[in-house]
Design a protein around this motif. Sequence first.
Motif, PDB file in Angstrom:
ATOM      1  N   CYS A 203     -10.105   3.277   0.064  1.00  0.00           N
ATOM      2  CA  CYS A 203     -10.069   3.851  -1.631  1.00  0.00           C
ATOM      3  C   CYS A 203     -10.755   5.429  -1.781  1.00  0.00           C
TER       4      CYS A 203
ATOM      5  N   CYS B 211     -12.490  -1.613  -2.432  1.00  0.00           N
ATOM      6  CA  CYS B 211     -11.343  -2.318  -2.240  1.00  0.00           C
ATOM      7  C   CYS B 211     -11.808  -3.570  -3.045  1.00  0.00           C
TER       8      CYS B 211
ATOM      9  N   THR C  61       0.866  -1.241  -0.136  1.00  0.00           N
ATOM     10  CA  THR C  61      -0.084   0.235   0.054  1.00  0.00           C
ATOM     11  C   THR C  61       0.818   1.193  -0.037  1.00  0.00           C
TER      12      THR C  61
ATOM     13  N   CYS D  56      -5.173  -1.705  -1.456  1.00  0.00           N
ATOM     14  CA  CYS D  56      -5.902  -1.487  -0.221  1.00  0.00           C
ATOM     15  C   CYS D  56      -5.840  -2.638   0.452  1.00  0.00           C
TER      16      CYS D  56
END
Length: 308
Positions: free
Chosen positions: A284, A290, A207, A275
């Motif tokens: 998101c 996600c 991420t 995510c």
Amino acid sequence: MNRFLGLGIFVVACATGTSGGGDDDGHCSTGEVLCGGECRPICGIGEIRDMATCDCVPGGDADADTDTDSDADTDADTDTDADTDTDADADTDTDPECDDGGYFCRLVEPQCGCAGGQKCTVVDVDVRGCDAVGAADEGDACGAAGSDDCEAGLVCLGAAGDGICKRYCDADRDCTGGDGSICFGQITIGGDVVADAMTCSVDCDPTSASGCAAGSNCGIFLSDSDVSFTDCYPDENAAGTQGVACDGDVGPYCARGYACVSIDGGASYFCGRYCDDPGGIGACAGGRTCTPFDPAATVGATEYGVCT
């Protein structure tokens, strides 16, 4: 090939060669290592490399003793018993205790077979040699000076000047970086697979790409045994943000924190932000969801998806 199936196919060809240059693939010839951007002969037993000049000079065991009696000790000291020789050499000149499947030095930590200040590393398909220990850690950028500047137990993999330090391993137990690190990486030189030499993937956070050096990205992959793992790869494109077209094999690539994915069976690909709450929208922006991978991409206790 390690892959991710689900939203589509996310495939990134991870760097598999040693950095440097001696042939068209950027590698030195058999019996050579990189130093100062040039290919130099491997130093012999009892020699070390002077990193200022890249020359091989006498070093290692200072006494390099002239005792050739195989520990019978019938030389000048008149010690005739077989096992009471306790002098500094104690047969460490060639480290007879270091036998890694017939190789004179061991790649996986704890290493052995090389003099102090040196590390065991791959120098050609079936050749190991000793090179100077560097300071770059696992996941760090390496090779900018044209040589392997990683710590002992690590190797600089990637194109010259664009490498990443990876840890040598024999099995997953050797990969101690975190939940995302497994023993999977084969090393290739000039298209040939190096025998008895594997590397760990780098544990990183997809991420944010934390754990990977600047200029590289963190991806999630699936092994041939369906184990999810993470790894760093040197294919960052700062412009590759949400929705931008991409190609995970040849580029354009995606920005740090994004994956190149497809939701139409591979007809087209776009960059989607990683995510960590599949099915939710909290990670998101813009009301996106996600979306989970299929099979699920779970590393440790965290399942990952991509914003769509």
